[in-house]
Design a protein around this motif. Sequence first.
Motif, PDB file in Angstrom:
ATOM      1  N   PRO A 128     -29.114 -26.587  -3.394  1.00 57.04           N
ATOM      2  CA  PRO A 128     -27.834 -26.166  -2.820  1.00 57.04           C
ATOM      3  C   PRO A 128     -26.675 -27.043  -3.284  1.00 57.04           C
ATOM      4  O   PRO A 128     -26.880 -28.202  -3.670  1.00 57.04           O
ATOM      5  CB  PRO A 128     -28.042 -26.333  -1.307  1.00 57.04           C
TER       6      PRO A 128
ATOM      7  N   LEU B 199     -30.631 -33.775   1.184  1.00 54.72           N
ATOM      8  CA  LEU B 199     -31.715 -33.044   0.542  1.00 54.72           C
ATOM      9  C   LEU B 199     -32.856 -34.022   0.314  1.00 54.72           C
ATOM     10  O   LEU B 199     -32.644 -35.113  -0.221  1.00 54.72           O
ATOM     11  CB  LEU B 199     -31.261 -32.467  -0.798  1.00 54.72           C
TER      12      LEU B 199
ATOM     13  N   LEU C 142     -30.217 -29.878   4.189  1.00 54.67           N
ATOM     14  CA  LEU C 142     -29.998 -28.638   3.439  1.00 54.67           C
ATOM     15  C   LEU C 142     -31.280 -28.112   2.820  1.00 54.67           C
ATOM     16  O   LEU C 142     -31.314 -26.982   2.345  1.00 54.67           O
ATOM     17  CB  LEU C 142     -28.949 -28.855   2.347  1.00 54.67           C
TER      18      LEU C 142
ATOM     19  N   ILE D 228     -24.345 -31.304  -1.533  1.00 57.24           N
ATOM     20  CA  ILE D 228     -25.235 -32.374  -1.068  1.00 57.24           C
ATOM     21  C   ILE D 228     -24.510 -33.705  -1.206  1.00 57.24           C
ATOM     22  O   ILE D 228     -23.962 -34.024  -2.258  1.00 57.24           O
ATOM     23  CB  ILE D 228     -26.549 -32.391  -1.881  1.00 57.24           C
TER      24      ILE D 228
ATOM     25  N   ARG E 252     -24.777 -34.264   4.665  1.00 53.51           N
ATOM     26  CA  ARG E 252     -25.512 -33.141   4.063  1.00 53.51           C
ATOM     27  C   ARG E 252     -26.557 -33.725   3.110  1.00 53.51           C
ATOM     28  O   ARG E 252     -26.207 -34.287   2.082  1.00 53.51           O
ATOM     29  CB  ARG E 252     -24.540 -32.221   3.353  1.00 53.51           C
TER      30      ARG E 252
ATOM     31  N   GLU F  88     -27.430 -33.191   8.479  1.00 53.39           N
ATOM     32  CA  GLU F  88     -27.652 -31.784   8.155  1.00 53.39           C
ATOM     33  C   GLU F  88     -28.609 -31.736   6.962  1.00 53.39           C
ATOM     34  O   GLU F  88     -28.243 -32.132   5.850  1.00 53.39           O
ATOM     35  CB  GLU F  88     -26.331 -31.096   7.813  1.00 53.39           C
TER      36      GLU F  88
END
Length: 181
Positions: A55, A124, A151, A58, A122, A149
């Motif tokens: 996504p 990962l 992702l 990030i 954000r 968050e």
Amino acid sequence: MTDSALAPIDALLRTHIAEYPGFPTPGVLFRDITPLLRDAAALRTVIQHWKTLIPEGIEYIVGTEARGFVLGAPLAYEIGAGFIPVRKAGKLPGNPAGLSYDLEYGSARIEIPENSLPAGARTLVVDDLLATGGTAAATLELVRRFDVEVLGATFLIELAGLAGRDQLPGVPLTAVWTIQD
């Protein structure tokens, strides 16, 4: 992405991932990424392809020791994100956050620096291999303690036959190379 678009990456990985049956314990087929790492052009090709699978937006890539460091750091660099290492127990100073978990051939504990991720970041999760999902699930649980968050999670290799995805419900997953056996 079409199967024909993935064919060059699949072929590259097939020739750059060594297999060692019975390591580290009988019944385990270890996949070694050393041949990929020693070939600069192949590694760059994989990282360039990999960044198209994840996504956008990030802020931090979280890589699990040790191969998640080796692959996560260049991926973070390529997308302009920070990199946070998740370490094996006892490798970090201070009061790291930690989590113990079971994996397919034993148990382990992972830790992350206590102030490594700001709330809402954000993130990962990156690692080399998704097998049974124990390490990935533990890493995600640990990272979520920071109120970030998530992702998704992404892997160089997914061993689909071991159903690691089932340990990560609700988490968007990607893999550069999926092995069906």
